[in-house]
Design an enzyme around this catalytic site. Sequence first.
Site, PDB file in Angstrom:
ATOM      1  N   TYR A 144      35.584  33.391  49.243  1.00 48.71           N
ATOM      2  CA  TYR A 144      37.044  33.227  49.339  1.00 48.71           C
ATOM      3  C   TYR A 144      37.554  33.781  50.670  1.00 48.71           C
ATOM      4  CZ  TYR A 144      41.970  33.551  47.896  1.00 48.71           C
ATOM      5  OH  TYR A 144      43.340  33.423  47.813  1.00 48.71           O
ATOM      6  N   GLU A 146      36.009  34.748  53.552  1.00 39.97           N
ATOM      7  CA  GLU A 146      35.510  34.138  54.797  1.00 39.97           C
ATOM      8  C   GLU A 146      35.902  32.659  54.872  1.00 39.97           C
ATOM      9  OE1 GLU A 146      34.753  35.972  57.087  1.00 39.97           O
ATOM     10  OE2 GLU A 146      33.210  37.454  56.641  1.00 39.97           O
ATOM     11  N   ASN A 173      49.444  39.432  47.018  1.00 37.54           N
ATOM     12  CA  ASN A 173      49.416  39.202  45.557  1.00 37.54           C
ATOM     13  C   ASN A 173      50.776  38.738  45.029  1.00 37.54           C
ATOM     14  OD1 ASN A 173      47.347  41.246  46.315  1.00 37.54           O
ATOM     15  ND2 ASN A 173      46.744  40.960  44.182  1.00 37.54           N
ATOM     16  N   SER A 188      48.590  38.993  34.957  1.00 36.52           N
ATOM     17  CA  SER A 188      48.459  38.178  33.742  1.00 36.52           C
ATOM     18  C   SER A 188      47.569  38.896  32.718  1.00 36.52           C
ATOM     19  CB  SER A 188      47.928  36.786  34.077  1.00 36.52           C
ATOM     20  OG  SER A 188      46.847  36.861  34.963  1.00 36.52           O
ATOM     21  N   ASN A 189      46.473  39.512  33.181  1.00 37.51           N
ATOM     22  CA  ASN A 189      45.608  40.247  32.243  1.00 37.51           C
ATOM     23  C   ASN A 189      46.398  41.305  31.486  1.00 37.51           C
ATOM     24  OD1 ASN A 189      43.238  38.932  32.784  1.00 37.51           O
ATOM     25  ND2 ASN A 189      42.124  40.743  33.462  1.00 37.51           N
ATOM     26  N   PHE A 190      47.086  42.174  32.219  1.00 33.51           N
ATOM     27  CA  PHE A 190      47.784  43.299  31.574  1.00 33.51           C
ATOM     28  C   PHE A 190      48.848  42.787  30.600  1.00 33.51           C
ATOM     29  CE2 PHE A 190      47.045  46.864  35.009  1.00 33.51           C
ATOM     30  CZ  PHE A 190      45.679  46.753  34.795  1.00 33.51           C
ATOM     31  N   GLY A 206      41.775  53.098  38.529  1.00 33.87           N
ATOM     32  CA  GLY A 206      43.146  52.583  38.522  1.00 33.87           C
ATOM     33  C   GLY A 206      43.991  53.099  39.675  1.00 33.87           C
ATOM     34  N   GLN A 208      43.502  52.238  42.827  1.00 35.07           N
ATOM     35  CA  GLN A 208      43.636  51.221  43.882  1.00 35.07           C
ATOM     36  C   GLN A 208      45.031  50.597  43.803  1.00 35.07           C
ATOM     37  OE1 GLN A 208      41.913  50.880  41.080  1.00 35.07           O
ATOM     38  NE2 GLN A 208      41.407  48.787  40.556  1.00 35.07           N
ATOM     39  N   GLN A 275      43.388  49.469  48.871  1.00 33.55           N
ATOM     40  CA  GLN A 275      44.843  49.464  49.046  1.00 33.55           C
ATOM     41  C   GLN A 275      45.278  48.185  49.749  1.00 33.55           C
ATOM     42  OE1 GLN A 275      45.712  52.978  51.310  1.00 33.55           O
ATOM     43  NE2 GLN A 275      44.538  52.306  53.083  1.00 33.55           N
TER      44      GLN A 275
HETATM   45  P1  NAD Z   1      45.809  28.417  41.523  1.00 38.34           P
HETATM   46  O1  NAD Z   1      44.361  28.554  41.241  1.00 38.34           O
HETATM   47  O2  NAD Z   1      46.776  28.480  40.402  1.00 38.34           O
HETATM   48  O3  NAD Z   1      46.088  27.074  42.320  1.00 38.34           O
HETATM   49  C1  NAD Z   1      45.162  26.448  43.160  1.00 38.34           C
HETATM   50  C2  NAD Z   1      45.221  24.950  42.904  1.00 38.34           C
HETATM   51  O4  NAD Z   1      44.287  24.293  43.773  1.00 38.34           O
HETATM   52  C3  NAD Z   1      44.817  24.595  41.465  1.00 38.34           C
HETATM   53  O5  NAD Z   1      45.742  23.686  40.930  1.00 38.34           O
HETATM   54  C4  NAD Z   1      43.434  23.981  41.623  1.00 38.34           C
HETATM   55  O6  NAD Z   1      43.127  23.045  40.604  1.00 38.34           O
HETATM   56  C5  NAD Z   1      43.548  23.352  43.002  1.00 38.34           C
HETATM   57  N1  NAD Z   1      42.257  23.149  43.665  1.00 38.34           N
HETATM   58  C6  NAD Z   1      41.228  24.020  43.759  1.00 38.34           C
HETATM   59  N2  NAD Z   1      40.222  23.469  44.467  1.00 38.34           N
HETATM   60  C7  NAD Z   1      40.635  22.216  44.816  1.00 38.34           C
HETATM   61  C8  NAD Z   1      40.039  21.152  45.534  1.00 38.34           C
HETATM   62  N3  NAD Z   1      38.799  21.242  46.055  1.00 38.34           N
HETATM   63  N4  NAD Z   1      40.744  19.997  45.698  1.00 38.34           N
HETATM   64  C9  NAD Z   1      41.991  19.862  45.172  1.00 38.34           C
HETATM   65  N5  NAD Z   1      42.606  20.852  44.477  1.00 38.34           N
HETATM   66  C10 NAD Z   1      41.928  22.010  44.306  1.00 38.34           C
HETATM   67  O7  NAD Z   1      46.144  29.531  42.625  1.00 38.34           O
HETATM   68  P2  NAD Z   1      47.546  29.952  43.255  1.00 38.34           P
HETATM   69  O8  NAD Z   1      47.778  31.368  42.922  1.00 38.34           O
HETATM   70  O9  NAD Z   1      48.587  28.951  42.958  1.00 38.34           O
HETATM   71  O10 NAD Z   1      47.181  29.889  44.808  1.00 38.34           O
HETATM   72  C11 NAD Z   1      47.573  28.802  45.624  1.00 38.34           C
HETATM   73  C12 NAD Z   1      47.151  29.070  47.056  1.00 38.34           C
HETATM   74  O11 NAD Z   1      47.753  30.270  47.533  1.00 38.34           O
HETATM   75  C13 NAD Z   1      45.643  29.241  47.213  1.00 38.34           C
HETATM   76  O12 NAD Z   1      45.221  28.625  48.413  1.00 38.34           O
HETATM   77  C14 NAD Z   1      45.466  30.738  47.309  1.00 38.34           C
HETATM   78  O13 NAD Z   1      44.333  31.077  48.057  1.00 38.34           O
HETATM   79  C15 NAD Z   1      46.750  31.162  47.997  1.00 38.34           C
HETATM   80  N6  NAD Z   1      47.090  32.546  47.687  1.00 38.34           N
HETATM   81  C16 NAD Z   1      47.557  32.891  46.454  1.00 38.34           C
HETATM   82  C17 NAD Z   1      47.829  34.228  46.174  1.00 38.34           C
HETATM   83  C18 NAD Z   1      48.374  34.667  44.834  1.00 38.34           C
HETATM   84  O14 NAD Z   1      48.552  35.869  44.630  1.00 38.34           O
HETATM   85  N7  NAD Z   1      48.673  33.799  43.917  1.00 38.34           N
HETATM   86  C19 NAD Z   1      47.623  35.208  47.155  1.00 38.34           C
HETATM   87  C20 NAD Z   1      47.123  34.807  48.392  1.00 38.34           C
HETATM   88  C21 NAD Z   1      46.879  33.474  48.649  1.00 38.34           C
HETATM   89  N1  UDP Z   2      42.266  44.782  37.903  1.00 41.28           N
HETATM   90  C1  UDP Z   2      42.261  45.669  36.840  1.00 41.28           C
HETATM   91  N2  UDP Z   2      42.206  45.154  35.581  1.00 41.28           N
HETATM   92  C2  UDP Z   2      42.161  43.834  35.310  1.00 41.28           C
HETATM   93  C3  UDP Z   2      42.181  42.917  36.403  1.00 41.28           C
HETATM   94  C4  UDP Z   2      42.227  43.441  37.674  1.00 41.28           C
HETATM   95  O1  UDP Z   2      42.310  46.898  37.021  1.00 41.28           O
HETATM   96  O2  UDP Z   2      42.132  43.461  34.130  1.00 41.28           O
HETATM   97  C5  UDP Z   2      42.360  45.314  39.269  1.00 41.28           C
HETATM   98  C6  UDP Z   2      41.328  44.751  40.256  1.00 41.28           C
HETATM   99  O3  UDP Z   2      40.136  45.514  40.211  1.00 41.28           O
HETATM  100  C7  UDP Z   2      42.064  44.910  41.572  1.00 41.28           C
HETATM  101  C8  UDP Z   2      43.546  44.710  41.197  1.00 41.28           C
HETATM  102  O4  UDP Z   2      43.607  44.895  39.788  1.00 41.28           O
HETATM  103  O5  UDP Z   2      41.893  46.223  42.083  1.00 41.28           O
HETATM  104  C9  UDP Z   2      44.084  43.340  41.559  1.00 41.28           C
HETATM  105  O6  UDP Z   2      43.191  42.359  41.050  1.00 41.28           O
HETATM  106  P1  UDP Z   2      43.504  40.800  41.160  1.00 41.28           P
HETATM  107  O7  UDP Z   2      42.258  40.090  40.722  1.00 41.28           O
HETATM  108  O8  UDP Z   2      44.771  40.492  40.452  1.00 41.28           O
HETATM  109  O9  UDP Z   2      43.797  40.556  42.715  1.00 41.28           O
HETATM  110  P2  UDP Z   2      42.968  40.877  44.061  1.00 41.28           P
HETATM  111  O10 UDP Z   2      41.888  41.888  43.766  1.00 41.28           O
HETATM  112  O11 UDP Z   2      42.406  39.567  44.479  1.00 41.28           O
HETATM  113  O12 UDP Z   2      43.992  41.416  44.982  1.00 41.28           O
END
Ligand code: NAD
Ligand code: UDP
Length: 312
Positions: A144, A146, A173, A188-190, A206, A208, A275
């Site tokens: 993811y 890279e 996030n 969503s988990n919590f 916890g 982080q 962090q």
């Molecule tokens: P999500 O998984 O809900 O949405 C991603 C969508 O892309 C899904 O509908 C999935 O089916 C589609 N998808 C995946 N691979 C595909 C492919 N090869 N071809 C066509 N469609 C494909 O995730 P999200 O939270 O809505 O994230 C959307 C974008 O924002 C992503 O690029 C993610 O990296 C970026 N982003 C999200 C967050 C966040 O906190 N939600 C943070 C940083 C970056």
């Molecule tokens: N995390 C947690 N409990 C969970 C799911 C995630 O403590 O049930 C922690 C996870 O280890 C990370 C933070 O919550 O430190 C955010 O995780 P998430 O997967 O939402 O986002 P990302 O790590 O990609 O920022």
Amino acid sequence: MKKVLVTGGAGFLGSHLCDRLIEKKYDVLCVDNFFTGGKENIRHLLANPYFELMRHDVTFPLYVEVDQIYNLACAASPIYYQSDPVQTTKTSVHGAINMLGLAKRLKARILQASTSEVYGDPEVHPQDESYWGRVNPIGIRSCYDEGKRCAETLFFDYHRQHGLEIKMARIFNTYGPRMHPDDGRVVSNFIVQALKGEAITIYGDGSQTRSFCYVDDLIDGILRLMESPADFVGPVNIGNPAEFSMLALAEKVLALVGGPSKLEYRPLPQDDPMQRQPDITLAGRALNWTPTVPLEDGLRETIAYFRRTLDL
Ligand code: NAD
Ligand code: UDP
């Protein structure tokens, strides 16, 4: 009427973006392979004549005619993006090449949904856009991180080499309604665990931290970035600087949901950043954008969504 392509448009962020674009009277083409997204997120748009849905995988070339492209396709949840890491890298890298090729042919402006993960486990705090990051190139999150870093490289090379109009958003996030209930992300988990009265799973001790942005604020920032003057390309951090430990988040969720859930400690996943906090000075200056929704208000909306959709 401008035609806009949203890749990943059936996902969490993509579906909210489609909603806002339709409200703003754009003609929206939503492209998704439904890996993590679903039709339920955009069902309410399907009857709208200005909304079109196309099942397509962005790792394959796409031939359509549009004026603007938002490239969001890519699973964002660690559980899903690690379940098929090769496809994750392909989605970011081949997907970027295909969408940039499309933008080049159409002379269309293109925005990339990049991520705070490009900063890895950061040594500087908060992170501003000049920080190059500390990313493990061979770990389980690397597909993811890279992949997204390589996509940034491709965007800037198309910009320099072919004069493409690009916009680079580094999203931190984000949470809100339409997150998948079991996609494994912390908010969503919590919430789902608390609503079901199950144990709240804290990874590590916890301590982080993450900084959580409500989805409406995030989409507002993305739209402002796309509409910003051509000479502003970013990268620009879009996120909420209010920073919380995972323990503090668990306490907030429990206070809002109530119920009998206890905390349960689990091992910290490999390469889990300690962090994360965006410096959003640039977004303020260049886009006149700042988030407005406090965590508690956003959590209330998200809790109400999960109560409704999961019947809890
Ligand atoms: P999500 O998984 O809900 O949405 C991603 C969508 O892309 C899904 O509908 C999935 O089916 C589609 N998808 C995946 N691979 C595909 C492919 N090869 N071809 C066509 N469609 C494909 O995730 P999200 O939270 O809505 O994230 C959307 C974008 O924002 C992503 O690029 C993610 O990296 C970026 N982003 C999200 C967050 C966040 O906190 N939600 C943070 C940083 C970056
Ligand atoms: N995390 C947690 N409990 C969970 C799911 C995630 O403590 O049930 C922690 C996870 O280890 C990370 C933070 O919550 O430190 C955010 O995780 P998430 O997967 O939402 O986002 P990302 O790590 O990609 O920022």
